[in-house]
Write an enzyme that holds these catalytic residues in place. Structure first.
Site, PDB file in Angstrom:
ATOM      1  N   ASP A  33       0.844  -1.147   0.104  1.00 51.70           N
ATOM      2  CA  ASP A  33       0.075   0.062  -0.119  1.00 51.70           C
ATOM      3  C   ASP A  33       0.857   1.259  -0.038  1.00 51.70           C
ATOM      4  O   ASP A  33       0.648   2.173   0.778  1.00 51.70           O
ATOM      5  CB  ASP A  33      -0.948  -0.053   1.371  1.00 51.70           C
ATOM      6  CG  ASP A  33      -1.575  -1.234   1.449  1.00 51.70           C
ATOM      7  OD1 ASP A  33      -2.043  -2.176   0.370  1.00 51.70           O
ATOM      8  OD2 ASP A  33      -1.692  -1.550   2.680  1.00 51.70           O
ATOM      9  N   GLU A 203     -11.212  -0.927  -3.323  1.00 50.93           N
ATOM     10  CA  GLU A 203     -10.412  -0.124  -2.279  1.00 50.93           C
ATOM     11  C   GLU A 203      -9.306   0.543  -2.906  1.00 50.93           C
ATOM     12  O   GLU A 203      -9.353   0.584  -3.976  1.00 50.93           O
ATOM     13  CB  GLU A 203      -9.929  -1.158  -1.223  1.00 50.93           C
ATOM     14  CG  GLU A 203      -8.993  -2.274  -1.859  1.00 50.93           C
ATOM     15  CD  GLU A 203      -8.768  -3.253  -0.869  1.00 50.93           C
ATOM     16  OE1 GLU A 203      -9.360  -3.524  -0.028  1.00 50.93           O
ATOM     17  OE2 GLU A 203      -7.555  -4.036  -1.003  1.00 50.93           O
TER      18      GLU A 203
END
Length: 320
Positions: A33, A203
């Protein structure tokens, strides 16, 4: 003889041994991420420490002048400075305002409005921290519009307005941050959290502006699977509407799988765009084995993003 000659060349000409490309992954360790950003002519990457949720209690950061050599800054924040966070600290997003650095993060992976956790914000005087909890509680701790409060991205618009774009569980919200990032300002219609979910969204939201257009990007698929990927849309406003254009980052069975949850940086001096993302090494079955990588991102003559070729080489040395 060839090996001896190679060693001789490295000794005689040390410049030959210096890396001229970043290589992928760009630094050691299990990190996911990644949010990449430029502060004062230095590249920074803020990733998730990829481990079991109960072990995700801190975050490291990495800095570089050339995208090739990276310096690790350990534990820029941890749960000792965020009393309400117990586990699953992930997906950092950072911005600078008034000489302060604000780090937005998710914690505790809450599954309902009845649990403690969500999206928090911390502040520091330097990009390497140490960061301290700004509020003493989450900034967002409820499921507005069915969006799990995770995977936040702080976005500064052309007019100076800061937005928080976030959401898991296939729902994405946008909200206007107030001046000190302690809360939100309602939109003109009185709502605070507007849903801007495009088709296929799961997401990992990210947004940037190019040629006056708003490029909204997100991740699709399951994060532990080989088909994790990145898609995007373009609109005239950060509020959309966003119509899905297509995927631009995905696995290459010859290089790596699970390429997703990314960010984008732009070197204006060289007019180069880079995508920073995580992926899983070939043959890896541990869902947490994710590494941070970088590759070039380009556009066609119509401003559409070309499919990204994921590589082992990464990007060439490019000093600012």
């Amino acid at each position: 003889m060839k090996l001896k000659r190679f060693i001789y060349l490295l000794i005689a000409f040390p410049m030959l041994s210096q890396a001229q490309s970043s290589g992928n992954p760009i630094f050691k360790g299990w990190y996911a991420d990644p949010e990449a950003i430029i502060f004062d002519k230095t590249y920074w990457v803020y990733p998730t420490y990829s481990a079991k949720y109960k072990e995700q209690v801190f975050m490291d950061a990495f800095s570089s002048k050339d995208l090739v050599t990276w310096k690790k800054h350990e534990r820029i924040i941890d749960t000792s400075s965020v009393k309400w966070a117990k586990k699953a600290m992930w997906a950092p997003s950072i911005t600078k305002k008034n000489d302060k650095y604000y780090l937005f993060f998710g914690a505790n992976d809450i599954q309902s409005d009845n649990e403690v956790g969500g999206i928090g914000v911390a502040v520091a005087d330097k990009p390497e921290g140490p960061f301290k909890d700004l509020l003493g509680k989450p900034l967002i701790d409820k499921f507005y519009n069915k969006a799990q409060p995770i995977d936040q991205f702080v976005f500064k618009d052309k007019d100076g307005q800061y937005y928080l774009i976030y959401g898991g569980w296939r729902h994405c919200n946008i909200a206007k941050l107030n001046n000190d990032f302690t809360g939100f300002v309602p939109f003109d219609d009185g709502t605070t959290f507007k849903e801007i979910t495009p088709e296929g969204y799961v997401e990992g939201s990210f947004m940037f502006i190019k040629d006056g257009k708003y490029y909204f990007m997100w991740s699709e698929g399951g994060w532990t699977g080989p088909d994790y990927s990145v898609a995007y849309a373009i609109a005239d406003s950060p509020l959309g509407p966003f119509k899905r254009i297509g995927k631009i980052l995905k696995q290459d069975p010859a290089v790596a799988t699970g390429a997703g949850h990314h960010s984008v940086i732009y070197n204006a001096k060289k007019n180069n765009w880079y995508i920073v993302y995580h992926r899983r090494p070939l043959g890896e079955k541990d869902g947490n084995h994710r590494v941070t990588c970088i590759d070039m991102m380009t556009f066609d003559e119509n401003g559409l993003i070309n499919p990204v070729k994921i590589t082992y080489e990464g990007v060439s040395k490019s000093k600012l």
